[in-house]
Scaffold this active site. Structure first.
Site, PDB file in Angstrom:
ATOM      1  N   CYS A 101       0.846  -1.189   0.000  1.00 10.21           N
ATOM      2  CA  CYS A 101       0.000   0.000   0.000  1.00 10.21           C
ATOM      3  C   CYS A 101       0.886   1.245   0.000  1.00 10.21           C
ATOM      4  CB  CYS A 101      -0.885  -0.026   1.243  1.00 10.21           C
ATOM      5  SG  CYS A 101      -1.957   1.406   1.401  1.00 10.21           S
ATOM      6  N   GLU A 147      -9.062  -0.902  -1.728  1.00  2.00           N
ATOM      7  CA  GLU A 147      -9.387   0.536  -1.731  1.00  2.00           C
ATOM      8  C   GLU A 147     -10.643   0.816  -0.909  1.00  2.00           C
ATOM      9  OE1 GLU A 147      -7.051   2.283  -2.601  1.00  2.00           O
ATOM     10  OE2 GLU A 147      -5.983   0.793  -3.791  1.00  2.00           O
ATOM     11  N   HIS A 150     -10.015   1.193   2.675  1.00  4.87           N
ATOM     12  CA  HIS A 150      -9.517   2.523   3.069  1.00  4.87           C
ATOM     13  C   HIS A 150     -10.668   3.452   3.454  1.00  4.87           C
ATOM     14  CE1 HIS A 150      -5.229   2.329   2.474  1.00  4.87           C
ATOM     15  NE2 HIS A 150      -5.328   1.926   1.219  1.00  4.87           N
TER      16      HIS A 150
END
Ligand SMILES: [Zn+2]
Length: 179
Positions: A101, A147, A150
């Site tokens: 990441c 994603e 996140h």
């Protein structure tokens, strides 16, 4: 606008990485965030980037996947934005693959994570049109799930099984600060 060095876990600036993101209510704001994400991803490289990584707690992420010259079997998704994404369904079948990441030690630390092989996602596209996609490519599904995590204040390290921590490995050559 210009590329923003992705925020890092373990730093005061990186607190946005552990926050729940809010929905976009003004499409113009969403588009602005998409443009910042694009610029940053273009500059630092990678297959995806989410708003909290550039310090914005909003539900927006982008994915950039293209078949590469080594033909490693990446799908031809191109650059795609997902605004207010919602994972509707995920497959029970999973695969394990090493993830890194841009916000975890500048993309130098990699660990094995199990993720669903396919999924169904609802989101708004860059024109504000609601879409539902079925993603059946395991790597594309993996990037979306990474994603989307996140946006829920999670990084991949929190998805790892304790027994896999001993196999975390460094890829110093990939350090994005060398850009
Ligand atoms: Zn990430």
């Amino acid at each position: 606008m210009s590329a923003i060095l992705p925020k890092q876990i373990g730093t005061p600036e990186g607190e946005s990485l552990f926050r729940q993101s809010e929905k976009i209510t003004d499409l113009k704001e969403g588009i602005k965030i998409v443009n910042s994400l694009k610029e940053t991803l273009d500059y630092y490289g990678g297959v995806g980037l989410a708003a909290p990584q550039i310090g914005i707690s909003k539900k927006v992420f982008i994915v950039h996947l293209e078949p590469d010259k080594d033909d490693t079997g990446l799908p031809n998704v191109g650059l795609k934005a997902y605004i207010n994404p919602e994972i509707l369904d995920t497959a029970h079948e999973t695969n394990v693959y090493a993830e890194g990441c841009l916000s975890v030690f500048y993309a130098t630390l990699y660990g094995a994570i199990a993720r669903s092989n396919c999924l169904k996602i609802k989101y708004l596209d860059i024109k504000g049109k609601e879409r539902i996609d079925e993603i059946d490519h395991p790597f594309h599904a993996r990037v979306i799930l990474h994603e989307n995590d996140h946006l829920n204040g999670k990084v991949f390290l929190q998805r790892m099984k304790p027994e896999d921590f001993s196999r975390l490995h460094w890829e110093e050559d990939l350090d994005i600060r060398k850009k």
